[in-house]
Every structure is written in structure tokens, then in C-alpha cells.
Design a protein around this motif. Sequence first.
Motif, PDB file in Angstrom:
ATOM      1  N   HIS A   1      18.989  -9.900  17.408  1.00 40.00           N
ATOM      2  CA  HIS A   1      19.417 -11.135  17.797  1.00 40.00           C
ATOM      3  C   HIS A   1      19.916 -11.293  19.420  1.00 40.00           C
ATOM      4  CE1 HIS A   1      22.886  -9.402  15.727  1.00 40.00           C
ATOM      5  NE2 HIS A   1      23.524 -10.208  16.583  1.00 40.00           N
TER       6      HIS A   1
ATOM      7  N   GLU B   1      26.683  -9.568  10.553  1.00 38.81           N
ATOM      8  CA  GLU B   1      27.213 -10.679  11.305  1.00 38.81           C
ATOM      9  C   GLU B   1      27.077 -11.801  10.855  1.00 38.81           C
ATOM     10  OE1 GLU B   1      26.297 -10.692  15.590  1.00 38.81           O
ATOM     11  OE2 GLU B   1      26.362  -8.588  15.597  1.00 38.81           O
TER      12      GLU B   1
ATOM     13  N   HIS C   1      20.890  -7.532  21.040  1.00 34.75           N
ATOM     14  CA  HIS C   1      21.389  -6.229  20.285  1.00 34.75           C
ATOM     15  C   HIS C   1      20.724  -6.246  19.038  1.00 34.75           C
ATOM     16  CE1 HIS C   1      24.424  -9.517  19.523  1.00 34.75           C
ATOM     17  NE2 HIS C   1      24.792  -8.650  18.321  1.00 34.75           N
TER      18      HIS C   1
HETATM   19 FE   LIG Z   1      25.738 -10.234  17.213  1.00 38.78          FE
END
Ligand SMILES: [Fe+2]
Length: 460
Positions: free
Chosen positions: A384, A351, A345
Motif C-alpha cells: 500500500h 495497520e 511499503h
Molecule cells: Fe502503511
Amino acid sequence: MWEARPPVDATCYQASAELSGFGSHVASEAVLGALPVGQNSPQQPPLGLYAEQLSGTAFTAPRATNQRSWLYRIAPSVGGSASEPLPSRLQADFSDAAAVAAPDPHRWRPLPLPTGAPVTFVEGLVTMCGAGGPALKEGVAIHLYSCNAPMLDTAFSNSDGDLLLVPQAGALHVVTEFGRMSVEPREVCVVPRGVRFAASPAAGSSGARGYVLETFGPHFRLPELGPIGANGLAEPRDFVYPHAWYEDRTCDFTVVTKLLGRLYATKRTHSVFDVVGWHGNYAPYKYDLRRFHAVNTVSVDHPDPSIFTVLTVPTNEPGVAAADFVIFPPRWLCAEGTFRPPYFHRNCMSEFMGLIDGVYDAKKGGKGGFEPGGCSYHGAGTPHGPDAAAVASASQADTSRPTKFDGGLAFMFETSALLRLTPFAADPSNGMLDTDYGACWEGLPRLFSSAGVANGSNGK
Ligand SMILES: [Fe+2]
């Protein structure tokens, strides 16, 4: 609820005497009668104590979000010597001049536990990344801590934001103005802005290490449940507040304050952990992640990780978080015909992940892998996903039967902000940065073949 003084040796979270309920108005007395009845600031408070209010929100904040507590203490918090600056590795300036943009995936090995010279919790804090700042109360900072010495006769107070502590190795003994908490790995605690506390490795341990999410804006709250219904995820009753506990001790005491990312020390002549009773809804609390009530698919596909949100800090845009604390707990995986680990995604959110113990199901291999105590960062838009080893195993796995994932506990600090790394985090010589992280996606098989497939050219 109203709690009398617990037994002297009791911890703050005995099942028989919990002060629980996220956001609850609670009251606790270390000495019976310490709290006034019917008013907060009597002309002469009980037991010769001083009344002091600690505001967590503006006086005029709506009732639903208004937070404050009244503390009844031996001496008010005023006074002390003039503040002196202290050195630290903390940072709250994430401007382009002070921090580094990171378009590529990043991964770090664990921050080593200190050996030799004593290092306290405050001394062992180092900032990894962040955005915004405390001056305008917007954004987040992410820190790591590693310590091997107790905070003796010292308290830490963060004026910049709330601190979510996530122990990874070793329990933390956290003494606060409101009482004491023992927080071990797989538990977390939140110390709100301005609450004085001392965090120390458990007695007899070799040290403690973990992660810290600092939020500069609103306080943490529980996520909305939407179609999930009234139950599930983190249950309000599992958030536990400490019982009042105090010490009446004259000593050379230091209060370290973090203000706008800098540390300042002021001297007092007695311990500031002198609150004999308190009541209110603005207090530190802890939560056992093992009590998280996970919800997951029972048909196909891997749900978005938002279903595992423990705590959130909202922005003014509905559904968009300034910070989410998300865990990837042990759970049954039962999606049929599905690639069960997290999907590839690109996220509009940023994140930052950590691993408390075990393994993370999207990172099986690679050089060094994703280690407990390590961390990773994938900024907004950075592609990633599962590494080549995870793809190789999960794409061939039998999905006709449920399997239990119980091999570890990973978590994520997710934010809508665009983070920058501190110079420390971006420095390959820090001994933590995995400069070969990208290699974990090498070896992904090419599955598509154009041989025998008509070139659609948009169907023409
Ligand atoms: Fe992620």
C-alpha cells in the motif's frame, strides 16, 4: 500530588488543578478526609466508606510495572443480581471459523450516526477486526462506536482489556469510578481493564462517533525515546487523571460487563459511581493530541511513522509492539529532494487507520477517498501507499521550501499481530465497505523506459 475537592462545576482537567503525569501515583478526594492516612485498609475507613483495591497487574508484578488503586466508596462492588447475557455486535473470537483473513487493502466509509431509536455507547459498539483474545491476554481488537443516547443508570466494565477511545465526531462525556472526563475529537482517553464507566454523547449533541483500540495484554505505556533524548513525542505531564467525583443515589442501576467478548448485565440498587476518594496509579486518563511534540526529518526522506507513536503496548520481543497508537499530526514538512508523503511499503506489522478530520496526505483522491470517520486496513505484507493523485502532486512539488501540513489528523493502530476481519467488517452489504478501494492506485504513471537502457542481466 494531593488534590482537594475541586469546585462543584469543574471539569477534571482544569489547568489549575490537574492530576497529571503518565503512570503517576496520584490521590484525589471529593470530600476532604475521605482517604486514610498511613494505611490503605483501616479497621474503620474515614467517613464510613468501604476500602476496595482495584488491581491492574498481578500482585507480584515488578514495581516498575505494578499498577493498582485504592477506592473509598459508599458501598463495595460486591453484590447484585445474577448476570444475564446481552446481545451485542462485539467480538473477541478471531479464529478462522469466526473471522475472515484479508490479504487485500480494505477501506470503509464512516459508521453512520444512529437516527431514530436511542443507541447508547455500549449498544453502538461494533468490532471490525482483531487477533488473539482475552482468555490468554494476548492480542488486540479494534472497534467502532456510534451513539446518540446517554448511558443512564448504567456502567460498562471491560474485563477483557484496556480501551483506548478516539472520538471522531462529537465529544464524549465519560463518567468513571475515578471521576469525570470530557473527551472531544483530537483528544483520547484510556479506560483500563475493569474500571466501570459510562460514556455518553455531550448533552445537546446529535450523537458521537469514534474508534476504539482494545488491548488484551499489558497496559499502555509511553514509547521509548532512544536517540530522540529525554523530551519529545507525548510528554508525561500532558496525561491527565480525573478528580474523584461521586453520586450517592439509590436507583435501578445496571452494570454491563464484557467478558471474553460477550456482554452480561447485572442489577444493582444504587449507582456504582460512588467513590468518594481514591489513590494509586491505576486509573483512567485522557490526553490532548494537540499537545503532541512531533519530531521529523530536517534533511531528506520520510521517517518511519514510529516517530509519531503516542502510546504503545509491548510484546516480549524488544521493539516489537502488540499495539501502537500513532498519529499523523500537523507539522512542517521540509525534506529536500524527497517524496514527502508516506512512501510505498509492505509492512510486517498490520495497520488499521482512521481519520479524525480533514485529509490524509497520502490519500488525495480516489472514489470517495479516505473520509473523516472512515477507516482502512492493510494487513502484514499487503502492499500500500500513496494514491495516484498524491503521487502526481507530490512527485512534482517544490521541495526547496518547507510547507506546513495542517490539513487533518489521521491516526494508526499498528500491531505485530495478524488481524482477521469480523463478518460485519467484511460484509459488502454493511454499507461501509469501499469495494472500489483498489482503484485509487490506478493511473500511477509508468516512468521507466527500457528503451536505450542496457539489459544488465546481472552485469553479464
Ligand atoms: Fe502503511
